[in-house]
Structures are given as C-alpha cells and as structure tokens.
Design a protein around this motif. Structure first.
Motif, PDB file in Angstrom:
ATOM      1  N   ASP A 134      18.256   4.011  42.315  1.00 39.59           N
ATOM      2  CA  ASP A 134      17.228   4.503  43.237  1.00 39.59           C
ATOM      3  C   ASP A 134      16.581   3.391  44.052  1.00 39.59           C
ATOM      4  O   ASP A 134      15.996   3.646  45.104  1.00 39.59           O
ATOM      5  N   GLY A 135      16.652   2.175  43.551  1.00 39.85           N
ATOM      6  CA  GLY A 135      16.025   1.060  44.245  1.00 39.85           C
ATOM      7  C   GLY A 135      16.276  -0.227  43.497  1.00 39.85           C
ATOM      8  O   GLY A 135      17.085  -0.285  42.561  1.00 39.85           O
ATOM      9  N   LYS A 136      15.559  -1.263  43.920  1.00 42.27           N
ATOM     10  CA  LYS A 136      15.821  -2.597  43.369  1.00 42.27           C
ATOM     11  C   LYS A 136      14.519  -3.399  43.341  1.00 42.27           C
ATOM     12  O   LYS A 136      13.694  -3.295  44.248  1.00 42.27           O
ATOM     13  N   TRP A 137      14.363  -4.184  42.289  1.00 39.43           N
ATOM     14  CA  TRP A 137      13.242  -5.126  42.236  1.00 39.43           C
ATOM     15  C   TRP A 137      13.515  -6.288  43.193  1.00 39.43           C
ATOM     16  O   TRP A 137      14.676  -6.677  43.405  1.00 39.43           O
ATOM     17  N   VAL A 138      12.448  -6.848  43.739  1.00 44.44           N
ATOM     18  CA  VAL A 138      12.545  -8.055  44.559  1.00 44.44           C
ATOM     19  C   VAL A 138      11.485  -9.034  44.083  1.00 44.44           C
ATOM     20  O   VAL A 138      10.421  -8.633  43.595  1.00 44.44           O
ATOM     21  N   ILE A 139      11.770 -10.316  44.234  1.00 47.22           N
ATOM     22  CA  ILE A 139      10.844 -11.347  43.749  1.00 47.22           C
ATOM     23  C   ILE A 139      10.271 -12.189  44.875  1.00 47.22           C
ATOM     24  O   ILE A 139       9.485 -13.103  44.616  1.00 47.22           O
ATOM     25  N   HIS A 140      10.666 -11.892  46.122  1.00 45.41           N
ATOM     26  CA  HIS A 140      10.156 -12.646  47.267  1.00 45.41           C
ATOM     27  C   HIS A 140      10.025 -11.693  48.448  1.00 45.41           C
ATOM     28  O   HIS A 140      10.885 -10.816  48.642  1.00 45.41           O
ATOM     29  N   PRO A 141       8.975 -11.838  49.250  1.00 40.46           N
ATOM     30  CA  PRO A 141       8.774 -10.921  50.375  1.00 40.46           C
ATOM     31  C   PRO A 141       9.954 -10.845  51.334  1.00 40.46           C
ATOM     32  O   PRO A 141      10.182  -9.794  51.949  1.00 40.46           O
ATOM     33  N   ARG A 142      10.730 -11.925  51.473  1.00 37.73           N
ATOM     34  CA  ARG A 142      11.844 -11.907  52.423  1.00 37.73           C
ATOM     35  C   ARG A 142      12.926 -10.919  52.010  1.00 37.73           C
ATOM     36  O   ARG A 142      13.754 -10.510  52.816  1.00 37.73           O
ATOM     37  N   GLN A 143      12.947 -10.530  50.730  1.00 38.30           N
ATOM     38  CA  GLN A 143      13.962  -9.602  50.235  1.00 38.30           C
ATOM     39  C   GLN A 143      13.607  -8.138  50.524  1.00 38.30           C
ATOM     40  O   GLN A 143      14.485  -7.273  50.469  1.00 38.30           O
ATOM     41  N   VAL A 144      12.352  -7.850  50.804  1.00 36.66           N
ATOM     42  CA  VAL A 144      11.887  -6.462  50.890  1.00 36.66           C
ATOM     43  C   VAL A 144      12.621  -5.682  51.975  1.00 36.66           C
ATOM     44  O   VAL A 144      13.133  -4.579  51.739  1.00 36.66           O
ATOM     45  N   ALA A 145      12.661  -6.233  53.181  1.00 36.74           N
ATOM     46  CA  ALA A 145      13.250  -5.498  54.310  1.00 36.74           C
ATOM     47  C   ALA A 145      14.722  -5.208  54.074  1.00 36.74           C
ATOM     48  O   ALA A 145      15.216  -4.116  54.387  1.00 36.74           O
ATOM     49  N   TYR A 146      15.456  -6.180  53.488  1.00 35.96           N
ATOM     50  CA  TYR A 146      16.885  -5.983  53.228  1.00 35.96           C
ATOM     51  C   TYR A 146      17.103  -4.850  52.227  1.00 35.96           C
ATOM     52  O   TYR A 146      17.994  -4.013  52.397  1.00 35.96           O
ATOM     53  N   VAL A 147      16.302  -4.845  51.174  1.00 40.65           N
ATOM     54  CA  VAL A 147      16.447  -3.807  50.145  1.00 40.65           C
ATOM     55  C   VAL A 147      16.057  -2.442  50.710  1.00 40.65           C
ATOM     56  O   VAL A 147      16.756  -1.445  50.493  1.00 40.65           O
ATOM     57  N   ASN A 148      14.952  -2.388  51.435  1.00 40.43           N
ATOM     58  CA  ASN A 148      14.532  -1.116  52.035  1.00 40.43           C
ATOM     59  C   ASN A 148      15.617  -0.547  52.942  1.00 40.43           C
ATOM     60  O   ASN A 148      15.881   0.659  52.947  1.00 40.43           O
ATOM     61  N   GLN A 149      16.231  -1.419  53.713  1.00 40.93           N
ATOM     62  CA  GLN A 149      17.253  -0.962  54.650  1.00 40.93           C
ATOM     63  C   GLN A 149      18.432  -0.325  53.920  1.00 40.93           C
ATOM     64  O   GLN A 149      18.912   0.746  54.301  1.00 40.93           O
ATOM     65  N   VAL A 150      18.903  -0.981  52.860  1.00 43.73           N
ATOM     66  CA  VAL A 150      20.070  -0.477  52.143  1.00 43.73           C
ATOM     67  C   VAL A 150      19.765   0.845  51.443  1.00 43.73           C
ATOM     68  O   VAL A 150      20.610   1.749  51.409  1.00 43.73           O
ATOM     69  N   PHE A 151      18.568   0.983  50.903  1.00 51.71           N
ATOM     70  CA  PHE A 151      18.230   2.188  50.147  1.00 51.71           C
ATOM     71  C   PHE A 151      17.583   3.281  51.014  1.00 51.71           C
ATOM     72  O   PHE A 151      17.158   4.301  50.489  1.00 51.71           O
ATOM     73  N   THR A 152      17.533   3.057  52.313  1.00 48.64           N
ATOM     74  CA  THR A 152      17.080   4.102  53.233  1.00 48.64           C
ATOM     75  C   THR A 152      18.279   4.940  53.654  1.00 48.64           C
ATOM     76  O   THR A 152      19.309   4.397  54.055  1.00 48.64           O
ATOM     77  N   PRO A 153      18.199   6.264  53.564  1.00 48.41           N
ATOM     78  CA  PRO A 153      19.352   7.112  53.902  1.00 48.41           C
ATOM     79  C   PRO A 153      19.789   6.940  55.354  1.00 48.41           C
ATOM     80  O   PRO A 153      18.966   6.724  56.248  1.00 48.41           O
ATOM     81  N   THR A 154      21.094   7.059  55.575  1.00 47.08           N
ATOM     82  CA  THR A 154      21.623   7.057  56.936  1.00 47.08           C
ATOM     83  C   THR A 154      21.319   8.401  57.592  1.00 47.08           C
ATOM     84  O   THR A 154      20.925   9.367  56.928  1.00 47.08           O
ATOM     85  N   ASP A 155      21.521   8.477  58.893  1.00 52.52           N
ATOM     86  CA  ASP A 155      21.281   9.740  59.600  1.00 52.52           C
ATOM     87  C   ASP A 155      22.167  10.853  59.049  1.00 52.52           C
ATOM     88  O   ASP A 155      21.715  12.001  58.893  1.00 52.52           O
ATOM     89  N   ASP A 156      23.421  10.533  58.743  1.00 47.71           N
ATOM     90  CA  ASP A 156      24.333  11.544  58.198  1.00 47.71           C
ATOM     91  C   ASP A 156      23.870  12.025  56.823  1.00 47.71           C
ATOM     92  O   ASP A 156      23.914  13.228  56.516  1.00 47.71           O
ATOM     93  N   GLU A 157      23.433  11.086  55.984  1.00 41.86           N
ATOM     94  CA  GLU A 157      22.933  11.463  54.658  1.00 41.86           C
ATOM     95  C   GLU A 157      21.688  12.336  54.768  1.00 41.86           C
ATOM     96  O   GLU A 157      21.515  13.304  54.013  1.00 41.86           O
ATOM     97  N   LEU A 158      20.830  11.990  55.716  1.00 46.14           N
ATOM     98  CA  LEU A 158      19.605  12.756  55.898  1.00 46.14           C
ATOM     99  C   LEU A 158      19.908  14.172  56.388  1.00 46.14           C
ATOM    100  O   LEU A 158      19.332  15.153  55.894  1.00 46.14           O
ATOM    101  N   ARG A 159      20.820  14.291  57.336  1.00 44.61           N
ATOM    102  CA  ARG A 159      21.188  15.620  57.832  1.00 44.61           C
ATOM    103  C   ARG A 159      21.775  16.474  56.716  1.00 44.61           C
ATOM    104  O   ARG A 159      21.444  17.659  56.592  1.00 44.61           O
ATOM    105  N   ARG A 160      22.642  15.883  55.900  1.00 41.77           N
ATOM    106  CA  ARG A 160      23.248  16.647  54.816  1.00 41.77           C
ATOM    107  C   ARG A 160      22.194  17.072  53.794  1.00 41.77           C
ATOM    108  O   ARG A 160      22.230  18.195  53.283  1.00 41.77           O
TER     109      ARG A 160
END
Length: 293
Positions: free
Chosen positions: A220-246
């Motif tokens: 469902d998600g991932k721990w991060v230990i530095h602020p620079r990691q947050v955006a990368y993790v959020n991006q990967v675990f955010t649904p794509t448009d196709d996933e959202l439509r489905r």
C-alpha cells in the motif's frame, strides 16, 4: 478506525528529538508522519524527544496529516511512559510498535491504550502498526497481524531484519519471500502492508527500483527516511489514469448490482465481487490523497 481509512503511500520517519524537523514535518507532503522516539533518538534524549512531541502534538494532529508515533519496544523503561504522555485529546492516529516478537507485545500495547482511553472517557481508538524486523516477528507474522483489532498495518523493517538475517536491503530479489510473507499476513487479516524504507536516500536508481517492486507486489505504501524520497514514493503509489478509471467503473458497477439485489457483476468480462471492490476503493483513496497534496 478502519485500516483503509488512512492512506499511507508515503510514511516519513522524523526524529522526535529534533525540534526543527518536527516543526517542518507537516509541510513535507508525506501522507503519514511517523515521529520516531526509538532508533533515531539516543537514550539520553528520549525524555527530551517525548517532551518536544507532547508539546507539539496538538498542532501536528490539527495539521491535517496523519500522525503516528514510533515508541520504544515493550519492556523498555520508556515505552509505557511515551504512550501515557502522548495519548490524550490530541493522540496520534496510531503507535508504531518496534521489535515486536510475539502477540503478547501487541496485546500489552492494546491493554495500555484501552486503560488510558477508558480513564479519559475517550471514544477514540488509537491504532497500532507493527514493525516486522526480527526473525521471531517474521516467523509469527500472522499471529502478530491477528493480535489486536487495533492493528492497522504491518511494516517491513529492512535494517534490523536484514542485519539479523545477514542480507542487504539492496538485494531486492532476496527479499521477495519476506515481502510475500508480510503482504500475505496483512491481507489475510484486512490490514495495510507497508514496505520499509530504501536506506540509501541519495540512491535515486535504487529507490526507484525498490518503489516499483513494492508497488507491483501489492504493498500500500512505503516508509521514507528523508524528505527527498517523499515525492518519488507518492508518485509510484498514486494510481494511473487507467487504474483510476477502472476503479471508478468497478465501484459504480457493484453499487448498481447491489441496488439490483445481486452480489457480483461482470466488468469487461471479469467477475467482480466485494473483495475486488475493496481494492478499487483503495485505489480511489490513494487518488484522493494525491489530489490533496
């Protein structure tokens, strides 16, 4: 609180004894902020960290971010004091329990929270997240997942578990059996499964590979230990448009089926039942979290 009521694409661990980092945490874009009183706080600073956090917790809770606190292990001289001082009107959404080795550790925290809540007349139920970071915890992961109705998630702790097993967190393939075990236990008991952090926070390629692996496995998600990691993790675990439509299609189809008195329906030639709808709703919740950040 239902485990699925909280979105945890990214869980940022912040040392509770560092006032500057604590004050900045709410603005860093993580879905959940985990204020750490354990590994990142030396013994001499434990009381300071607890005091810093207790003073700031009301504002942090009101910030709109989900707040968790990693306390020290059950049996230490700090654990019960931390829970007592931080469970009040502005209690965190959950406590992260480290070094849990048996269901009794979870049961202790459950009883302690129940007593505090009863004494304060609170109708809130503070959750528990269990760190799986020892061979004993991994061996008994299913029991830990079932140890209390307060348990919301299982978190894979790479540093301690890797050290105990003698393997590196960088070797993704070696970790597959462990990830599968944690994920299976979480899903068997209706919990979230949160992958541990990529410890080399400047290793962008390694971070990307670890994020993608966890996402593909179903975490469902991932721990991060530095602020620079947050955006990368959020991006990967955010649904794509196709996933959202489905997901929207699945939810709408099931709602229509239920109104018609049936419990299953076909979507694009695939039978959809309530278990599939649960996954669709997780997808929709992640998308909502992305819009809010």
């Amino acid at each position: 609180m239902s485990p699925d009521a909280v979105v945890r694409r990214s869980c940022l661990s912040v040392p509770a004894s560092d006032q500057g980092k604590v004050d900045k945490a709410a603005g860093l874009g993580a879905d959940e902020i985990v204020f750490d009183l354990e590994d990142s706080v030396v013994a001499e600073a434990k009381e300071q960290g607890r005091a810093v956090l207790a003073a700031r917790l009301p504002n942090l809770v009101r910030s709109g971010r989900t707040v968790a606190v990693r306390v020290n292990p059950v049996g230490t001289s700090w654990c019960h004091q931390e829970v007592l001082s931080l469970t009040g009107d502005a209690a965190p959404a959950s406590f992260v329990l480290p070094k849990a080795s048996c269901p009794g550790d979870v049961a202790f925290l459950d009883r302690l929270l129940s007593g505090i809540e009863a004494a304060g007349g609170s109708d809130r139920s503070v959750g528990i997240q269990v760190l799986i970071e020892s061979p004993d915890a991994l061996h008994r992961v299913d029991e830990l997942a079932a140890a209390s109705p307060r348990v919301q998630s299982l978190i894979l702790g790479y540093a301690d578990l890797g050290s105990a097993l003698g393997i590196s967190y960088r070797d993704l393939d070696v970790w597959l059996p462990v990830q599968h075990a944690v994920l299976l236990a979480a899903r068997r008991h209706g919990l979230q499964a949160i992958d541990g952090p990529h410890l080399a926070y400047t290793d962008d390629a390694g971070q990307s590979a670890a994020n993608q692996r966890a996402r593909e496995l179903g975490f469902d998600g991932k721990w991060v230990i530095h602020p620079r990691q947050v955006a990368y993790v959020n991006q990967v675990f955010t649904p794509t448009d196709d996933e959202l439509r489905r997901a929207r299609t699945i939810e709408a189809a099931m709602e229509a089926a239920e109104r018609g008195g049936t419990g299953a329906v076909a979507v694009d030639g695939e039978m959809i039942d309530p278990a599939v709808v649960l996954g669709a709703r997780r997808t929709l919740a992640r998308a909502a979290a992305a819009e809010a950040t």
